[in-house]
Design an enzyme around this catalytic site. Structure first.
Site, PDB file in Angstrom:
ATOM      1  N   CYS A  44       0.851  -1.193   0.000  1.00  0.00           N
ATOM      2  CA  CYS A  44       0.000   0.000   0.000  1.00  0.00           C
ATOM      3  C   CYS A  44       0.891   1.249   0.000  1.00  0.00           C
ATOM      4  O   CYS A  44       1.997   1.239   0.538  1.00  0.00           O
ATOM      5  CB  CYS A  44      -0.905  -0.003   1.222  1.00  0.00           C
ATOM      6  SG  CYS A  44      -2.048   1.401   1.270  1.00  0.00           S
ATOM      7  N   ASP A  46       0.484   3.837   1.659  1.00  0.00           N
ATOM      8  CA  ASP A  46       0.455   4.438   3.003  1.00  0.00           C
ATOM      9  C   ASP A  46       1.872   4.656   3.554  1.00  0.00           C
ATOM     10  O   ASP A  46       2.686   3.724   3.565  1.00  0.00           O
ATOM     11  CB  ASP A  46      -0.339   3.499   3.934  1.00  0.00           C
ATOM     12  CG  ASP A  46      -0.700   4.152   5.257  1.00  0.00           C
ATOM     13  OD1 ASP A  46       0.209   4.726   5.907  1.00  0.00           O
ATOM     14  OD2 ASP A  46      -1.870   4.080   5.646  1.00  0.00           O
ATOM     15  N   ARG A  48       2.956   4.840   6.381  1.00  0.00           N
ATOM     16  CA  ARG A  48       3.294   4.068   7.591  1.00  0.00           C
ATOM     17  C   ARG A  48       3.694   2.632   7.261  1.00  0.00           C
ATOM     18  O   ARG A  48       4.006   1.852   8.156  1.00  0.00           O
ATOM     19  CB  ARG A  48       2.095   4.060   8.548  1.00  0.00           C
ATOM     20  CG  ARG A  48       1.665   5.449   8.986  1.00  0.00           C
ATOM     21  CD  ARG A  48       0.298   5.390   9.628  1.00  0.00           C
ATOM     22  NE  ARG A  48      -0.679   4.863   8.693  1.00  0.00           N
ATOM     23  CZ  ARG A  48      -1.930   4.517   9.029  1.00  0.00           C
ATOM     24  NH1 ARG A  48      -2.332   4.620  10.277  1.00  0.00           N
ATOM     25  NH2 ARG A  48      -2.757   4.043   8.121  1.00  0.00           N
ATOM     26  N   HIS A 100      -2.263  -4.136   5.016  1.00  0.00           N
ATOM     27  CA  HIS A 100      -2.038  -3.688   6.401  1.00  0.00           C
ATOM     28  C   HIS A 100      -3.346  -3.357   7.098  1.00  0.00           C
ATOM     29  O   HIS A 100      -4.349  -3.052   6.443  1.00  0.00           O
ATOM     30  CB  HIS A 100      -1.085  -2.482   6.433  1.00  0.00           C
ATOM     31  CG  HIS A 100      -1.650  -1.228   5.855  1.00  0.00           C
ATOM     32  ND1 HIS A 100      -2.060  -0.159   6.633  1.00  0.00           N
ATOM     33  CD2 HIS A 100      -1.884  -0.856   4.575  1.00  0.00           C
ATOM     34  CE1 HIS A 100      -2.505   0.809   5.846  1.00  0.00           C
ATOM     35  NE2 HIS A 100      -2.405   0.424   4.591  1.00  0.00           N
ATOM     36  N   CYS A 103      -6.092   0.413   7.104  1.00  0.00           N
ATOM     37  CA  CYS A 103      -5.803   0.903   5.741  1.00  0.00           C
ATOM     38  C   CYS A 103      -6.905   1.872   5.308  1.00  0.00           C
ATOM     39  O   CYS A 103      -8.084   1.504   5.269  1.00  0.00           O
ATOM     40  CB  CYS A 103      -5.715  -0.282   4.779  1.00  0.00           C
ATOM     41  SG  CYS A 103      -5.393   0.217   3.056  1.00  0.00           S
TER      42      CYS A 103
HETATM   43 CO    CO Z   1      -3.363   1.256   3.068  1.00  0.00          CO
END
Ligand code: CO
Length: 216
Positions: A44, A46, A48, A100, A103
């Protein structure tokens, strides 16, 4: 979280160069020669979930593709090019789709809070949400329900990898990587392996009969 300023970026780059050269004066000479990574990871976007940091990987070790909610969309020429190159030219040994918990892309697929393109992009996750509504509706807490949908999503995306013509071609050739689905548990930092039900896929003819013997 997030103390990095724009001004620091290039300074940090210089520090990183210094560190690398201290370890090995030929570091960049070697790095520039070429790559032979063993792993393709699809994760992803993202911030993080920096998949290479999570496993302490170094430059040259992981071929990578990231998009919102780690989608493997069979019409996505970007992802398919990454997949084709890594399988047919780099001969990577493992493909790992990394989803994850918590999300935003998965949450957007459930409640449609993001107005715009993201909703279109994650519509396959919305389909999974409806397909698995019986199980998901029994989970009272919405964050826990979304986390379960992240698990369902990552396994579905690993299955999509298997369905691509690139992989079907590789299976016929007898030389192919092993496919995995992982979840990054953002609450603890742990990577969790999810079962992709290989024996069922072999029965359905999506994986070759000798898949497990070849990849294990
Ligand atoms: Co995500």
């Amino acid at each position: 979280m997030g103390n990095l300023s724009f001004e620091k970026l290039l300074d940090n780059n210089q520090k990183w160069i210094t560190e690398k050269l201290k370890e090995n004066p030929d570091y960049f000479k070697k790095l520039s020669k070429g790559q032979s990574p063993k792993f393709l990871m699809i994760g992803c976007s993202d911030s993080r979930v920096p998949v290479t940091s999570l496993i302490k990987a170094e430059p040259g070790e992981i071929f990578i593709h990231r998009n919102i909610a780690n989608q493997v969309n069979l019409t996505d020429i970007n992802m398919l090019s990454v997949l084709e190159y890594s399988v047919e030219h780099l001969f990577i040994k493992h493909i790992i789709v990394v989803g994850h918990y918590n999300c935003g892309g998965v949450a957007a697929a459930v409640d449609g809070i993001n107005q715009g393109l993201i909703e279109n992009w994650v519509s396959p996750v919305n389909e999974l949400y409806h397909k698995h509504s019986e199980e998901l509706s029994s989970i009272k807490e919405s964050s826990k329900m979304c986390d379960r949908l992240s698990e369902i999503n990552v396994v579905a995306q690993a299955h999509n990898i298997i369905k691509t013509p690139v992989m079907q071609r590789a299976f016929k050739s007898g030389k192919f990587p092993k496919i995995h689905a992982w979840i990054f548990d953002i609450y603890t930092g742990k990577l969790i392996q999810k079962d992709i039900n290989e024996s069922k896929l072999i029965k359905e003819g999506l994986l070759p009969r000798n898949y497990l013997e070849i990849v294990n």
